[in-house]
Write an enzyme that holds these catalytic residues in place. Structure first.
Site, PDB file in Angstrom:
ATOM      1  N   LYS A 123      17.963  16.863  17.324  1.00  0.00           N
ATOM      2  CA  LYS A 123      17.212  16.633  18.569  1.00  0.00           C
ATOM      3  C   LYS A 123      17.655  17.593  19.670  1.00  0.00           C
ATOM      4  CE  LYS A 123      15.211  12.132  17.990  1.00  0.00           C
ATOM      5  NZ  LYS A 123      14.919  10.822  18.554  1.00  0.00           N
ATOM      6  N   LYS A 205      11.546  16.411   6.201  1.00  0.00           N
ATOM      7  CA  LYS A 205      11.129  15.013   6.374  1.00  0.00           C
ATOM      8  C   LYS A 205       9.754  14.941   7.052  1.00  0.00           C
ATOM      9  CE  LYS A 205      12.675  12.422   9.793  1.00  0.00           C
ATOM     10  NZ  LYS A 205      13.440  11.577  10.725  1.00  0.00           N
ATOM     11  N   LYS A 208       6.455  12.854  12.955  1.00  0.00           N
ATOM     12  CA  LYS A 208       5.321  12.999  13.879  1.00  0.00           C
ATOM     13  C   LYS A 208       5.526  14.155  14.847  1.00  0.00           C
ATOM     14  CE  LYS A 208       7.524   9.121  15.941  1.00  0.00           C
ATOM     15  NZ  LYS A 208       7.661   7.715  15.679  1.00  0.00           N
TER      16      LYS A 208
END
Ligand code: TYM
Length: 340
Positions: A123, A205, A208
């Protein structure tokens, strides 16, 4: 050693959550939500399911979008089959004990442990302009979510395994320092579908936040979009429906098909022997549509009934607060705070 873990608890407990950070993917459904519904139906656990809104603001959120995403997610939880009247479904921010315990756990978590979290590293890379302290300490808040409810089991996808390991370490560390307080939870990671991969790059993975919209299926994608995305999924130059090296794309579709139909991987290989990827992809698409269509219909109905949704989250918060308060008052007493 003094044993203060709630002894009145008759059923084993489950807690899990999902962030309201946009639409849910088929990965969220297969890795988590679907298993929550199955576990709740087994009726051997007492479960708490939450919308992790506090976690969502570790990434900048537009307030009106966050509000909408929260209500959407609540409706989706119910549309997917969670019985929110029987057991609490709630917003994390409605239970102040999460942040209270989060702080205590922050003070028992080492910087080195948090620096090793792969999700923090990922992130930070994706949001390089906003590497905030919350993003860094997020795993100890997640540990608080779980430990507050004395959860035995935490159904999650594989990407949450490292956070669960930290949660177990923190529970043991606190128990050793202050006497038994927390249950040490076990992760529940499904054998099939623990990590649904991108339809465009089966080494990544399904997420979204992927800029390529063809790489993920959203639970609320229009039916024809779902079919198109599956038909466009990357496979390989062969034609055999089986697992193995170089077959990651096919294996991913097999996992999806297996989750949708409850067929084993061997049964799927046998079913498509001698048939090509075209037939296989059509069957995968049909199976996904069969599962998602009724969910979408229930979701649309629920969204027309905001009063009902409000009654659900209020009831959920009441039950969750009742349980969480017991743990936090015990924790505050043990660390040496004067009782108010
Ligand atoms: P989140 O919101 O990223 O994801 C929610 C759940 O979906 C699973 N998942 C997947 N499973 C299989 N394949 C995929 N491609 C896939 N993508 C996501 C995740 O593993 C997760 O189970 N930190 C958590 C939310 C959270 C939580 C908690 C979970 C907050 N507090 C306490 C359990 C217990 C998160 O960000 O999940």
């Amino acid at each position: 050693m003094e044993n203060n873990i709630e002894s009145t608890q008759s059923k084993k407990r489950i807690l899990s959550g999902i962030q309201p950070s946009g639409a849910l993917t088929l990965g969220n459904y297969v890795g988590a939500l679907r298993n929550w519904v199955q576990l709740q139906k087994e009726d051997i656990y007492e479960s708490y399911y939450m919308i992790a809104d506090l976690h969502a603001i570790t990434v900048r959120q537009e307030p009106k979008d966050l509000r909408k995403n929260c209500m959407d997610l609540l409706a989706l939880f119910i549309a997917c089959g969670l019985d929110a009247e029987k057991e609490p479904v709630f917003f994390q921010s409605h239970v102040p004990a999460h942040t209270q315990l989060g702080w205590v756990l922050d003070c028992n978590t080492y910087m080195g442990e948090l620096s090793r979290m792969t999700q923090f590293k990922d992130k930070s890379r994706k949001h390089a302009d906003n590497i905030n302290a919350g993003l860094f300490t997020y795993p100890s808040l997640m540990a608080a979510d779980i430990l507050l409810y004395q959860a035995d089991l935490v159904p999650v996808g594989k990407d949450q395994k490292q956070h669960l390991e930290l949660t177990r370490d923190l529970a043991n560390r606190f128990n050793n320092a202050y006497s038994d307080t927390f249950k040490v939870p076990e992760p529940y990671i499904p054998k099939i579908g623990a990590k649904i991969m991108s339809l465009q790059d089966p080494m990544q993975k399904m997420s979204k936040s992927d800029p390529n919209e063809n790489s993920f299926i959203l639970l609320l994608d229009p039916i024809d979009t779902i079919v198109k995305k599956i038909k466009r999924a990357v496979t390989d130059s062969g034609s055999e429906v089986c697992c193995g090296e170089g077959k990651e794309g096919v294996e991913n579709l097999m996992s999806i098909y297996s989750a949708m139909t409850n067929k084993t991987m061997d049964e799927i290989t046998a079913e498509f022997e001698g048939k090509g990827y075209g037939d296989f992809k059509s069957a995968v698409a049909e199976s996904v549509v069969d599962v998602l269509k009724p969910i979408q219909e229930r979701y649309a109905d629920l969204m027309k009934n905001k009063d009902y949704l409000e009654s659900v989250y209020k009831m959920g918060a009441e039950k969750a607060n009742y349980t969480a308060r017991k743990t936090i008052s015990k924790v505050y007493r043990k660390v040496g705070f004067i009782q108010p």
